[in-house]
Design a protein around this motif. Sequence first.
Motif, PDB file in Angstrom:
ATOM      1  N   MET A  86       0.841  -1.193   0.000  1.00 10.49           N
ATOM      2  CA  MET A  86       0.000   0.000   0.000  1.00 10.49           C
ATOM      3  C   MET A  86       0.882   1.250   0.000  1.00 10.49           C
ATOM      4  O   MET A  86       1.927   1.281   0.626  1.00 10.49           O
ATOM      5  CB  MET A  86      -0.885   0.037   1.257  1.00 10.49           C
ATOM      6  CG  MET A  86      -1.928  -1.043   1.300  1.00 10.49           C
ATOM      7  SD  MET A  86      -2.989  -0.850   2.744  1.00 10.49           S
ATOM      8  CE  MET A  86      -4.084  -2.233   2.521  1.00 10.49           C
ATOM      9  N   SER A  87       0.466   2.274  -0.710  1.00 10.65           N
ATOM     10  CA  SER A  87       1.171   3.546  -0.686  1.00 10.65           C
ATOM     11  C   SER A  87       0.160   4.660  -0.842  1.00 10.65           C
ATOM     12  O   SER A  87      -0.936   4.465  -1.371  1.00 10.65           O
ATOM     13  CB  SER A  87       2.216   3.612  -1.799  1.00 10.65           C
ATOM     14  OG  SER A  87       1.590   3.536  -3.067  1.00 10.65           O
ATOM     15  N   GLY A  88       0.530   5.836  -0.377  1.00  7.75           N
ATOM     16  CA  GLY A  88      -0.377   6.965  -0.440  1.00  7.75           C
ATOM     17  C   GLY A  88       0.222   8.126   0.298  1.00  7.75           C
ATOM     18  O   GLY A  88       1.422   8.169   0.569  1.00  7.75           O
ATOM     19  N   ILE A  89      -0.617   9.098   0.696  1.00  9.99           N
ATOM     20  CA  ILE A  89      -0.086  10.304   1.320  1.00  9.99           C
ATOM     21  C   ILE A  89       0.433  10.058   2.734  1.00  9.99           C
ATOM     22  O   ILE A  89       1.083  10.937   3.293  1.00  9.99           O
ATOM     23  CB  ILE A  89      -1.128  11.442   1.328  1.00  9.99           C
ATOM     24  CG1 ILE A  89      -2.327  11.109   2.225  1.00  9.99           C
ATOM     25  CG2 ILE A  89      -1.599  11.776  -0.066  1.00  9.99           C
ATOM     26  CD1 ILE A  89      -3.240  12.300   2.448  1.00  9.99           C
ATOM     27  N   CYS A  90       0.162   8.891   3.305  1.00 12.73           N
ATOM     28  CA  CYS A  90       0.691   8.557   4.629  1.00 12.73           C
ATOM     29  C   CYS A  90       1.686   7.399   4.560  1.00 12.73           C
ATOM     30  O   CYS A  90       1.943   6.735   5.567  1.00 12.73           O
ATOM     31  CB  CYS A  90      -0.435   8.207   5.589  1.00 12.73           C
ATOM     32  SG  CYS A  90      -1.418   9.635   6.094  1.00 12.73           S
ATOM     33  N   ASP A  91       2.235   7.173   3.395  1.00 17.72           N
ATOM     34  CA  ASP A  91       3.169   6.066   3.211  1.00 17.72           C
ATOM     35  C   ASP A  91       4.318   6.165   4.204  1.00 17.72           C
ATOM     36  O   ASP A  91       5.008   7.183   4.283  1.00 17.72           O
ATOM     37  CB  ASP A  91       3.714   6.087   1.782  1.00 17.72           C
ATOM     38  CG  ASP A  91       4.452   4.818   1.424  1.00 17.72           C
ATOM     39  OD1 ASP A  91       4.147   3.776   2.027  1.00 17.72           O
ATOM     40  OD2 ASP A  91       5.340   4.865   0.551  1.00 17.72           O
ATOM     41  N   GLY A  92       4.506   5.107   5.005  1.00 12.57           N
ATOM     42  CA  GLY A  92       5.593   5.048   5.961  1.00 12.57           C
ATOM     43  C   GLY A  92       5.301   5.676   7.309  1.00 12.57           C
ATOM     44  O   GLY A  92       6.075   5.503   8.254  1.00 12.57           O
ATOM     45  N   ARG A  93       4.207   6.399   7.457  1.00 14.61           N
ATOM     46  CA  ARG A  93       3.896   7.032   8.735  1.00 14.61           C
ATOM     47  C   ARG A  93       3.306   6.011   9.705  1.00 14.61           C
ATOM     48  O   ARG A  93       2.683   5.023   9.288  1.00 14.61           O
ATOM     49  CB  ARG A  93       2.915   8.195   8.547  1.00 14.61           C
ATOM     50  CG  ARG A  93       3.532   9.369   7.791  1.00 14.61           C
ATOM     51  CD  ARG A  93       2.554  10.505   7.603  1.00 14.61           C
ATOM     52  NE  ARG A  93       2.244  11.214   8.846  1.00 14.61           N
ATOM     53  CZ  ARG A  93       3.011  12.154   9.383  1.00 14.61           C
ATOM     54  NH1 ARG A  93       4.162  12.488   8.829  1.00 14.61           N
ATOM     55  NH2 ARG A  93       2.633  12.784  10.491  1.00 14.61           N
ATOM     56  N   VAL A  94       3.511   6.259  10.992  1.00 18.64           N
ATOM     57  CA  VAL A  94       2.944   5.421  12.041  1.00 18.64           C
ATOM     58  C   VAL A  94       1.851   6.222  12.730  1.00 18.64           C
ATOM     59  O   VAL A  94       2.099   7.321  13.253  1.00 18.64           O
ATOM     60  CB  VAL A  94       4.012   4.975  13.051  1.00 18.64           C
ATOM     61  CG1 VAL A  94       3.370   4.211  14.207  1.00 18.64           C
ATOM     62  CG2 VAL A  94       5.065   4.113  12.351  1.00 18.64           C
ATOM     63  N   VAL A  95       0.649   5.670  12.733  1.00 13.41           N
ATOM     64  CA  VAL A  95      -0.536   6.383  13.191  1.00 13.41           C
ATOM     65  C   VAL A  95      -1.214   5.613  14.313  1.00 13.41           C
ATOM     66  O   VAL A  95      -1.452   4.406  14.193  1.00 13.41           O
ATOM     67  CB  VAL A  95      -1.533   6.588  12.027  1.00 13.41           C
ATOM     68  CG1 VAL A  95      -2.795   7.291  12.510  1.00 13.41           C
ATOM     69  CG2 VAL A  95      -0.874   7.369  10.894  1.00 13.41           C
ATOM     70  N   VAL A  96      -1.531   6.308  15.387  1.00  9.91           N
ATOM     71  CA  VAL A  96      -2.311   5.753  16.490  1.00  9.91           C
ATOM     72  C   VAL A  96      -3.722   6.309  16.399  1.00  9.91           C
ATOM     73  O   VAL A  96      -3.912   7.523  16.261  1.00  9.91           O
ATOM     74  CB  VAL A  96      -1.694   6.129  17.848  1.00  9.91           C
ATOM     75  CG1 VAL A  96      -2.668   5.830  18.983  1.00  9.91           C
ATOM     76  CG2 VAL A  96      -0.382   5.394  18.067  1.00  9.91           C
TER      77      VAL A  96
END
Length: 301
Positions: free
Chosen positions: A1-11
């Motif tokens: 998956m890729s997109g505007i939050c690619d690689g970010r860690v979200v809680v």
Amino acid sequence: MSGICDGRVVVVTGAGRGLGRAHALAFAAEGARVVVNDLGVGLDGGPGPDSPAGQVAEEIRAAGGEAVAHGGDIATGRGAVSLIRAAVETYGRLDTLVSNAGFLRDRMLVNLGEGDWDAVIRVHLTGHFLPLKYAAAHWRAEAKAGRTPVARVVHTSSGAGLLGSVGQGNYSAAKAGIVGLTLVAAAELARYGVQVNALAPAARTRMTERTFAETMAAPATGFDAMAPENVSPLVVWLGSAESTGVTGRVFEAEGGRITVMEGWRPGPTNDIRARRTPAEAGETARKLLAAAEPPGAVYGA
């Protein structure tokens, strides 16, 4: 998956159902690795039969994404610390915190018990403050170590917090408090690379099914304006690096509508640089009110 939050860690807190689940899935679809928090309680805050956090995390993984479940109580210091630690220890970082957990105990004010007041304030307001506190401490440490983050916080307020809602004094007060917390956090944390915004969503969830009873049913065909998934795109954007420069703002989101809310600011004013009598103060107040915009209607009034 890729997109505007690619690689970010979200809680995402309260991510087992409704809006939180929609947010978690939307972040994952845009490439984020997600920590799915949900205590798994009932609508009134009592114990639920099964925590849904694991089910949402599994749903993300089944779609090819990365996610872990967290079942701690984020309205306690221990639970909030473990939530932030879950992100950092699992994925090595934390980029975005979305606070969404909450429940209702509605009563008219004269029937509202102290316990119901405390419970709603605890979960909504304290449940926003504690994850924010420990996420901010992590980001401050990162910034001081020379690794200034591109961090984002999205808080969940409500129209009830902006305008009030009959029968929801505890909920309205908590959601208004979340707006105040958001504004302070945006000002205090900017130096550490953190942006903080709030959202007042309207969507079909367990919490809103009574409030929007007349409009909650999904249409047989066409656009479902009350679907929680309509709100998530704005949350994902606010939680991404693409939202650079947007902080200390409050948005409303419902269906296809996004509104930037403009809160308390000085309106008509009069300064005589002297003390008034009560009668003079009243006369001045009435003149100023006649020139002012009328307040929005309280929900249910």
